[in-house]
Motif scaffolding. Structure first.
Motif, PDB file in Angstrom:
ATOM      1  N   LYS A  46       5.368  -1.056  -0.051  1.00 56.99           N
ATOM      2  CA  LYS A  46       5.056   0.042  -0.963  1.00 56.99           C
ATOM      3  C   LYS A  46       5.850   1.296  -0.628  1.00 56.99           C
ATOM      4  N   GLU A  47       6.016   1.558   0.664  1.00 52.87           N
ATOM      5  CA  GLU A  47       6.752   2.746   1.085  1.00 52.87           C
ATOM      6  C   GLU A  47       8.212   2.671   0.638  1.00 52.87           C
ATOM      7  N   ILE A  50       8.361   3.485  -3.167  1.00 54.61           N
ATOM      8  CA  ILE A  50       8.153   4.916  -3.446  1.00 54.61           C
ATOM      9  C   ILE A  50       9.372   5.730  -3.014  1.00 54.61           C
ATOM     10  N   LYS A  51       9.967   5.356  -1.893  1.00 52.50           N
ATOM     11  CA  LYS A  51      11.137   6.083  -1.396  1.00 52.50           C
ATOM     12  C   LYS A  51      12.337   5.906  -2.313  1.00 52.50           C
ATOM     13  N   LYS A  56       6.051   8.916  -8.023  1.00 49.33           N
ATOM     14  CA  LYS A  56       5.174   9.208  -6.890  1.00 49.33           C
ATOM     15  C   LYS A  56       4.204   8.047  -6.642  1.00 49.33           C
ATOM     16  N   GLU A  57       3.585   8.067  -5.472  1.00 46.78           N
ATOM     17  CA  GLU A  57       2.665   6.991  -5.103  1.00 46.78           C
ATOM     18  C   GLU A  57       1.506   6.899  -6.088  1.00 46.78           C
ATOM     19  N   GLU A  58       0.945   8.034  -6.484  1.00 49.68           N
ATOM     20  CA  GLU A  58      -0.193   7.999  -7.405  1.00 49.68           C
ATOM     21  C   GLU A  58       0.217   7.455  -8.776  1.00 49.68           C
ATOM     22  N   GLU A  59       1.464   7.659  -9.161  1.00 49.22           N
ATOM     23  CA  GLU A  59       1.955   7.108 -10.423  1.00 49.22           C
ATOM     24  C   GLU A  59       2.115   5.592 -10.321  1.00 49.22           C
ATOM     25  N   LEU A  60       2.605   5.114  -9.181  1.00 48.81           N
ATOM     26  CA  LEU A  60       2.705   3.667  -8.958  1.00 48.81           C
ATOM     27  C   LEU A  60       1.321   3.030  -8.948  1.00 48.81           C
ATOM     28  N   ASP A  61       0.367   3.678  -8.298  1.00 47.78           N
ATOM     29  CA  ASP A  61      -1.003   3.155  -8.251  1.00 47.78           C
ATOM     30  C   ASP A  61      -1.594   3.061  -9.659  1.00 47.78           C
ATOM     31  N   ASP A  71      -4.097  -3.239  -5.597  1.00 47.74           N
ATOM     32  CA  ASP A  71      -3.207  -2.729  -4.550  1.00 47.74           C
ATOM     33  C   ASP A  71      -1.813  -3.334  -4.705  1.00 47.74           C
ATOM     34  N   TYR A  72      -0.871  -2.782  -3.950  1.00 54.15           N
ATOM     35  CA  TYR A  72       0.525  -3.178  -4.086  1.00 54.15           C
ATOM     36  C   TYR A  72       0.767  -4.613  -3.651  1.00 54.15           C
TER      37      TYR A  72
END
Length: 254
Positions: A46-47, A50-51, A56-61, A71-72
């Motif tokens: 996941k990191e 996002i990188k 952003k992480e919240e957008e991916l979630d 979850d991812y």
């Protein structure tokens, strides 16, 4: 307990959203990222995503939740399992089929041998391409989703053109233009000069024979049977897409 997840291929569901959305929002950016990193996702945590991605992480979630995943890791596992499923489906459907069987059934405006040479050339260009873009009216483009899904499964990013997703074509791209009458092509010529289609290899699928004159070393024009007959055009379009899928699989993936 996790949410019940649709048994349809996750990639197909993502493409349905991506091809039909009207906004270049975070969901579109995430879907686009998945298409361009489809074969790499198995080895990305996941990191990493996002990188590398413009979100952003919240957008991916939120994106994963919208498709029914908590979850991812669950999401990534579904992508990988579907990838294996699709490969098996392709092998079962296409392993013993010969391009000649398709060609014999098609009522084309050129000789069978010429069509086969053209399809082989198109497949070679697709194989060498780093990106494939298709544009035209919404309905005929929807007939290409099977081809789009298979090419992504083969590791070739394949997207529909959207005006809100600015791109500039280059020599590593292949563009497929679907325009039965020529209206979509004229719209592109008037409003999309920034695409610089002349920089790349392009394929025009049309019923308008006047566009044969556009053909040159980097542009192939395939005139399909009929005179602005949408039913005939759609039928032949599906046949051409299936022929390309078959030829590509047997030429480069066996």
């Amino acid at each position: 307990m996790g949410m019940k997840i649709s048994q349809n291929l996750l990639l197909s569901r993502i493409l349905t959203y991506m091809n039909g959305t009207l906004f270049n929002d975070s969901y579109f950016k995430i879907a686009n990222f998945i298409v361009f990193h489809y074969l790499d996702m198995e080895n990305m945590n996941k990191e990493d995503v996002i990188k590398m991605g413009p979100f952003k992480e919240e957008e991916l979630d939120a994106f994963m939740s919208a498709f029914g995943f908590n979850d991812y890791e669950e999401f990534k596992l579904k992508l990988y399992n579907d990838y294996q499923t699709r490969l098996n489906q392709i092998r079962v459907r296409l392993i013993d089929v010969h391009p000649e069987q398709f060609l014999d059934k098609m009522d084309m405006t050129i000789e069978k041998e010429e069509l086969q040479r053209m399809v082989c050339e198109i497949c070679e260009k697709l194989y060498k391409a780093k990106r494939i873009i298709i544009l035209g009216a919404l309905y005929p483009l929807s007939l290409g989703v099977e081809l789009q899904t298979d090419m992504i499964t083969f590791g070739k990013p394949f997207i529909q053109y959207h005006s809100y997703n600015p791109i500039v074509l280059n020599k590593d791209d292949v563009i497929i233009i679907v325009s039965a009458t020529g209206r979509a092509l004229k719209n592109m010529q008037k409003k999309m000069q920034h695409l610089q289609v002349e920089n790349t290899y392009s394929v025009l699928l049309t019923q308008n024979a006047t566009y044969r004159k556009m053909e040159n070393e980097n542009t192939r024009v395939l005139v399909l049977p009929g005179r602005f007959d949408s039913v005939d055009f759609n039928y032949q379009l599906m046949a051409i897409f299936d022929l390309i899928r078959l030829q590509y699989f047997q030429q480069y993936y066996l």
